[in-house]
Design an enzyme around this catalytic site. Structure first.
Site, PDB file in Angstrom:
ATOM      1  N   ARG A  50       8.191   2.494 -29.600  1.00 50.60           N
ATOM      2  CA  ARG A  50       7.485   3.409 -28.699  1.00 50.60           C
ATOM      3  C   ARG A  50       6.151   2.811 -28.257  1.00 50.60           C
ATOM      4  O   ARG A  50       5.726   2.984 -27.109  1.00 50.60           O
ATOM      5  CB  ARG A  50       7.273   4.759 -29.377  1.00 50.60           C
ATOM      6  N   LYS A 149       1.837   7.314 -25.222  1.00 47.84           N
ATOM      7  CA  LYS A 149       0.926   7.828 -26.245  1.00 47.84           C
ATOM      8  C   LYS A 149      -0.396   7.094 -26.078  1.00 47.84           C
ATOM      9  O   LYS A 149      -0.685   6.111 -26.773  1.00 47.84           O
ATOM     10  CB  LYS A 149       1.530   7.622 -27.634  1.00 47.84           C
ATOM     11  N   GLU A 182       4.347  21.497 -25.498  1.00 50.65           N
ATOM     12  CA  GLU A 182       4.218  21.152 -26.910  1.00 50.65           C
ATOM     13  C   GLU A 182       2.939  21.785 -27.421  1.00 50.65           C
ATOM     14  O   GLU A 182       2.256  22.521 -26.692  1.00 50.65           O
ATOM     15  CB  GLU A 182       4.173  19.630 -27.093  1.00 50.65           C
TER      16      GLU A 182
END
Length: 288
Positions: A50, A149, A182
């Site tokens: 990721r 991220k 989220e």
């Protein structure tokens, strides 16, 4: 504590970056939060994959191979005598000029912090969280893809501030359409009539490593898991609700916006998945 910083381990108080680092100036960089359990770095390869995807998305060339990063993460744990804890892996764009352009940053910086973390009090795991919905919306996917991220977490920080102002430890963030994306730092799941639902990533949810782990565990135990559009209405009327995240692990939610969820106590599916998750964490990863 010793911090890995650009090629060497330095004492915590000596771990410093340039004031011209674009990670500081503009939030230009990426990171991963990783767990280690009983000397096993949980799903390390997935985290590093990721990280690579995030780097590619923001056109950040990393000079380290995945194997090199894996060894540096493990060595950071060994150097600090960490067998159970939390690892923060950070890659900044590196120092450059005061201009926005990353072309002035010739070399990215790598930082690895291996430490302990306790995101919520222990009683929250046994009694459950009561959370709220906050005004700050999740960043639109068309502006910054939630799969990245990045070090740009200001909207999450503001949502966390709003949660604290409402007397809550965590908060739900909606997207521009009013669907649940989220929480400020966790993915969200509900259980309704035996089926497990979670917001689809297209709603602004990060494709969390722990999120996927719990989905895998639930499927292996015979539960049906669906990625859908969720509103607060579905959460208010759910039988159970829980959050997942690397730092949070798996934590039950028993109330949202002053409405009781289910019985108001952690439910049986949540408890079962929580136990199964803790059985898995010391076996699915990389031994240091």
């Amino acid at each position: 504590m010793k911090i890995y910083l650009d090629g060497e381990f330095v004492e915590k108080d000596e771990a410093k970056i340039s004031v011209f680092d674009h990670g500081l100036l503009y939030g230009d960089g990426i990171f991963e939060g990783i767990r280690i359990y009983q000397n096993c770095v949980y799903r390390l390869d997935e985290h590093l994959e990721r990280l690579e995807y995030s780097a590619k998305a923001i056109v950040l060339d990393m000079p380290w191979t995945r194997d090199e990063l894996s060894e540096l993460v493990c060595e950071s744990c060994r150097v600090n005598g960490l067998s159970d804890g939390y690892i923060r892996l950070i890659v900044t764009r590196g120092p450059g000029s005061l201009g926005l352009s990353p072309s002035s940053c010739p070399k990215p910086s790598l930082i690895i912090i291996a430490d302990k973390i306790a995101l919520y009090p222990e009683e929250c795991y046994t009694e459950g969280l009561k959370i709220v919905t906050v005004p700050t919306r999740r960043t639109n996917s068309a502006a910054l893809n939630p799969g990245v991220k990045s070090l740009n977490y200001l909207n999450n920080v503001m949502a966390k501030v709003e949660a604290a102002q409402a007397g809550a430890l965590e908060a739900i963030m909606l997207n521009d359409q009013g669907n649940v994306a989220e929480c400020t730092g966790d993915n969200l799941f509900i259980v309704h009539k035996g089926v497990i639902f979670t917001p689809h990533a297209s709603n602004g949810a990060l494709r969390g490593i722990t999120r996927q782990a719990v989905m895998d565990i639930a499927t292996s135990q015979g539960y049906e898991v669906k990625e859908v559009n969720l509103t607060r209405y579905e959460i208010w009327n759910a039988d159970e609700c829980f959050l997942t995240g690397t730092a949070a692990e798996l934590i039950p939610v028993v109330g949202l916006d002053s409405r009781k969820i289910g019985t108001g106590s952690p439910g049986p599916v949540t408890k079962k998945l929580h136990a199964a998750f803790h059985e898995e964490v010391s076996t699915h990863g990389t031994l240091i």
